[in-house]
Write a protein that holds these residues in place. Structure first.
Motif, mmCIF file in Angstrom:
data_model
loop_
_atom_site.group_PDB
_atom_site.id
_atom_site.type_symbol
_atom_site.label_atom_id
_atom_site.label_comp_id
_atom_site.label_asym_id
_atom_site.label_seq_id
_atom_site.Cartn_x
_atom_site.Cartn_y
_atom_site.Cartn_z
ATOM 1 N N LEU A 196 0.874 -1.179 0.000
ATOM 2 C CA LEU A 196 0.000 0.000 0.000
ATOM 3 C C LEU A 196 0.906 1.221 0.000
ATOM 4 C CD1 LEU A 196 -2.987 0.835 0.307
ATOM 5 C CD2 LEU A 196 -2.696 0.658 2.775
ATOM 6 N N ASN A 197 0.880 2.007 -1.072
ATOM 7 C CA ASN A 197 1.810 3.147 -1.110
ATOM 8 C C ASN A 197 1.248 4.294 -0.260
ATOM 9 O OD1 ASN A 197 0.037 4.576 -2.936
ATOM 10 N ND2 ASN A 197 1.860 5.742 -3.462
ATOM 11 N N THR A 198 2.075 5.312 -0.042
ATOM 12 C CA THR A 198 1.749 6.345 0.948
ATOM 13 C C THR A 198 0.448 7.096 0.645
ATOM 14 O OG1 THR A 198 4.063 6.526 1.521
ATOM 15 C CG2 THR A 198 2.700 8.399 2.115
ATOM 16 N N THR A 199 0.167 7.393 -0.616
ATOM 17 C CA THR A 199 -1.066 8.138 -0.920
ATOM 18 C C THR A 199 -2.301 7.257 -0.760
ATOM 19 O OG1 THR A 199 0.154 9.523 -2.439
ATOM 20 C CG2 THR A 199 -2.221 9.589 -2.641
ATOM 21 N N ASN A 200 -2.226 6.033 -1.295
ATOM 22 C CA ASN A 200 -3.370 5.137 -1.108
ATOM 23 C C ASN A 200 -3.575 4.829 0.385
ATOM 24 O OD1 ASN A 200 -4.137 5.055 -3.762
ATOM 25 N ND2 ASN A 200 -3.108 3.127 -4.230
ATOM 26 N N GLN A 201 -2.469 4.837 1.140
ATOM 27 C CA GLN A 201 -2.567 4.641 2.597
ATOM 28 C C GLN A 201 -3.435 5.742 3.215
ATOM 29 O OE1 GLN A 201 -0.791 2.242 4.919
ATOM 30 N NE2 GLN A 201 -2.536 3.081 6.037
ATOM 31 N N MET A 202 -3.325 6.961 2.680
ATOM 32 C CA MET A 202 -4.130 8.061 3.217
ATOM 33 C C MET A 202 -5.630 7.797 2.974
ATOM 34 S SD MET A 202 -4.423 11.925 2.003
ATOM 35 C CE MET A 202 -5.687 11.502 0.881
ATOM 36 N N ILE A 203 -5.963 7.270 1.791
ATOM 37 C CA ILE A 203 -7.369 6.938 1.515
ATOM 38 C C ILE A 203 -7.801 5.808 2.454
ATOM 39 C CG2 ILE A 203 -9.025 6.151 -0.259
ATOM 40 C CD1 ILE A 203 -7.772 8.849 -0.988
ATOM 41 N N GLU A 327 -14.059 8.505 -10.372
ATOM 42 C CA GLU A 327 -13.901 7.130 -10.881
ATOM 43 C C GLU A 327 -12.654 6.483 -10.313
ATOM 44 O OE1 GLU A 327 -13.645 6.559 -15.214
ATOM 45 O OE2 GLU A 327 -15.433 7.827 -15.341
ATOM 46 N N SER A 328 -11.602 7.268 -10.307
ATOM 47 C CA SER A 328 -10.317 6.766 -9.834
ATOM 48 C C SER A 328 -10.387 6.368 -8.345
ATOM 49 C CB SER A 328 -9.289 7.865 -10.064
ATOM 50 O OG SER A 328 -8.035 7.439 -9.759
ATOM 51 N N LEU A 329 -11.082 7.210 -7.568
ATOM 52 C CA LEU A 329 -11.214 6.916 -6.128
ATOM 53 C C LEU A 329 -11.967 5.612 -5.893
ATOM 54 C CD1 LEU A 329 -12.021 10.357 -4.491
ATOM 55 C CD2 LEU A 329 -10.271 8.748 -3.713
ATOM 56 N N ILE A 330 -13.068 5.424 -6.639
ATOM 57 C CA ILE A 330 -13.857 4.200 -6.476
ATOM 58 C C ILE A 330 -12.997 2.981 -6.839
ATOM 59 C CG2 ILE A 330 -15.911 2.935 -7.306
ATOM 60 C CD1 ILE A 330 -16.712 5.410 -5.744
ATOM 61 N N GLU A 331 -12.250 3.101 -7.933
ATOM 62 C CA GLU A 331 -11.395 1.969 -8.329
ATOM 63 C C GLU A 331 -10.297 1.715 -7.305
ATOM 64 O OE1 GLU A 331 -10.019 1.295 -12.277
ATOM 65 O OE2 GLU A 331 -11.556 2.593 -13.117
ATOM 66 N N THR A 332 -9.792 2.792 -6.716
ATOM 67 C CA THR A 332 -8.753 2.656 -5.677
ATOM 68 C C THR A 332 -9.298 1.844 -4.512
ATOM 69 O OG1 THR A 332 -7.944 4.855 -6.263
ATOM 70 C CG2 THR A 332 -7.189 3.970 -4.159
ATOM 71 N N VAL A 333 -10.511 2.202 -4.088
ATOM 72 C CA VAL A 333 -11.091 1.540 -2.917
ATOM 73 C C VAL A 333 -11.407 0.068 -3.228
ATOM 74 C CG1 VAL A 333 -13.046 1.563 -1.335
ATOM 75 C CG2 VAL A 333 -11.936 3.699 -1.957
ATOM 76 N N LYS A 334 -11.942 -0.188 -4.417
ATOM 77 C CA LYS A 334 -12.227 -1.586 -4.792
ATOM 78 C C LYS A 334 -10.932 -2.394 -4.820
ATOM 79 C CE LYS A 334 -16.528 -1.006 -7.297
ATOM 80 N NZ LYS A 334 -17.120 -0.721 -8.604
ATOM 81 N N ASP A 335 -9.868 -1.766 -5.287
ATOM 82 C CA ASP A 335 -8.568 -2.446 -5.348
ATOM 83 C C ASP A 335 -8.029 -2.710 -3.935
ATOM 84 O OD1 ASP A 335 -6.244 -3.280 -7.104
ATOM 85 O OD2 ASP A 335 -5.254 -1.814 -5.795
#
Ligand code: NDP
Length: 346
Positions: A196-203, A327-335
């Motif tokens: 989990l990289n640092t930015t996705n970690q923030m989400i 769209e990108s946020l939703i895909e991030t969360v699903k991932d």
């Protein structure tokens, strides 16, 4: 295709670099990626379509002199992404600044030695443009971060010093190759590897109950697949030059939380308490002193300010169009769900 020689991608194991490797392979390029551990540790890279025939992985560390000589040998294009992206480190000088700056020097020296390099595409950051939003100002590629230091947002400092080092090197040594910098904002999107990289970690933190409430924070976001495309466009377009602020759009924490709830992710402990008003911001700034040093400082610097970014140069000169952040946020969360990074409320 721009070159039949391998394209060198440093830090190929990283969140952004893995997508650059994927995109290069997809476009038919040969790729030489640099990694720190044995290649067996990166099955997600080895499994990429085209990797079997066109991906080579070589070991290199930013702090070892000459480490990239072999990696760039015979290449015409180098995409330099490797740099530590961490906050709350023990020693900002040795953990962030040294690898970022010495690493930049190391890769540039290797490019000079190789004699075949035509262009170095350097992954910089919004961090080298500013370390604080300014509601009154529209940031562009002309801006430089002059605020960060070892004591104030040291990651941002490391990125600023590293990009400055790259431009100074080109100015003083006048090598045969040129330099193009890509300056992405917060990069989100699906991850090719398990970490989990640092930015996705923030989400992930927003969805894991880390924040007591919705704060008056907003960020510029861009999808990792668009960032990868931007690097390729900067490589393929002879006229590309200078820096490119790479941002799709900004989004407020309030809108992120609302989007996630309305998209069916309300089962996660998302913040519900609205602390984005004046009193809430004062409270958050006071509470920020209970956080780890860099997180606390980040909150104090960013809360209550609006980030405004001009992405017209990259759209105009590189012809990129960005995926909508929602769209990108939703895909991030699903991932993140797929990788098991999220835990629903009990
Ligand atoms: P990652 O942490 O996923 O990737 C960082 C990469 O750098 C990894 O491959 C890592 O190797 C490598 N690295 C770190 N230290 C060293 C070292 N001493 N020697 C060799 N390699 C090293 O981060 P991202 O993919 O998110 O970031 C990639 C680049 O993009 C960085 O330069 C970052 O500053 C920049 N950036 C990122 C943004 C984002 O939101 N993600 C936004 C703007 C810029 P290893 O896997 O072995 O640790």
């Amino acid at each position: 295709m721009k070159t039949n020689n391998p394209v060198c991608v440093t830090g190929a194991s990283g969140f952004i670099a893995a997508h650059i490797v994927r995109e290069l392979l997809e476009q038919g390029y040969r790729v030489r990626g640099t990694i720190r551990k044995n290649a067996k540790n990166y099955p997600f890279l080895l499994a990429l379509p085209g990797a079997k025939d066109r991906l080579e992985l070589v070991q290199a560390d930013l702090l070892t002199t000459g480490a990239y000589d072999k990696a760039v040998d015979g290449c015409e294009y180098v995409i330099h992404t490797a740099s530590p992206y961490k906050i709350n480190v023990k020693n900002p000088q040795t953990d962030l600044v040294d690898p970022a700056v010495i690493g930049t020097e190391t890769i540039l020296e290797s490019c000079i030695k190789s004699k075949s390099i035509k262009r170095l595409i350097f992954t910089s950051s919004i961090a080298a443009i500013t370390d604080e939003p300014n509601s009154e100002k529209l940031f562009t590629e002309k801006d430089w971060n002059t605020m960060s230091s070892l004591d104030r947002q040291p990651y941002q400092y490391s990125k600023t010093l590293a990009e400055r080092e790259a431009w100074d090197f080109i100015m003083h040594k006048r090598p045969k190759f040129d330099l193009v910098a890509i300056n992405p904002v917060m990069v989100i999107g699906p991850s090719l590897g398990p970490s989990l990289n640092t930015t996705n970690q923030m989400i992930c933190d927003i969805m894991s109950g880390v924040y007591p409430g919705i704060m008056d924070l907003n960020w510029g976001f861009v999808d990792v697949r668009d960032v990868a495309k931007a690097h390729l466009l900067a490589m393929e377009n002879d006229a590309a030059s200078g820096r490119y602020l790479c941002s799709a759009e900004t989004m407020h924490m309030r809108d992120i939380v609302a989007l996630l709830i309305s998209s069916g992710f309300g089962k996660y402990p998302l913040p519900r308490l609205d602390l984005s008003g004046y009193a809430g911001s004062l409270l958050m700034k006071a509470l920020s002193f209970t956080q780890p040093k860099d997180t606390g400082m980040y909150i104090r610097i960013n809360v209550g300010r609006t980030m405004r970014l001009d992405n017209s140069k990259i759209k105009r000169e590189l012809g990129i169009s960005f995926m909508p952040v929602k769209e990108s946020l939703i895909e991030t969360v699903k991932d993140m769900e797929k990788w098991g990074h999220l835990v629903p409320k009990s």
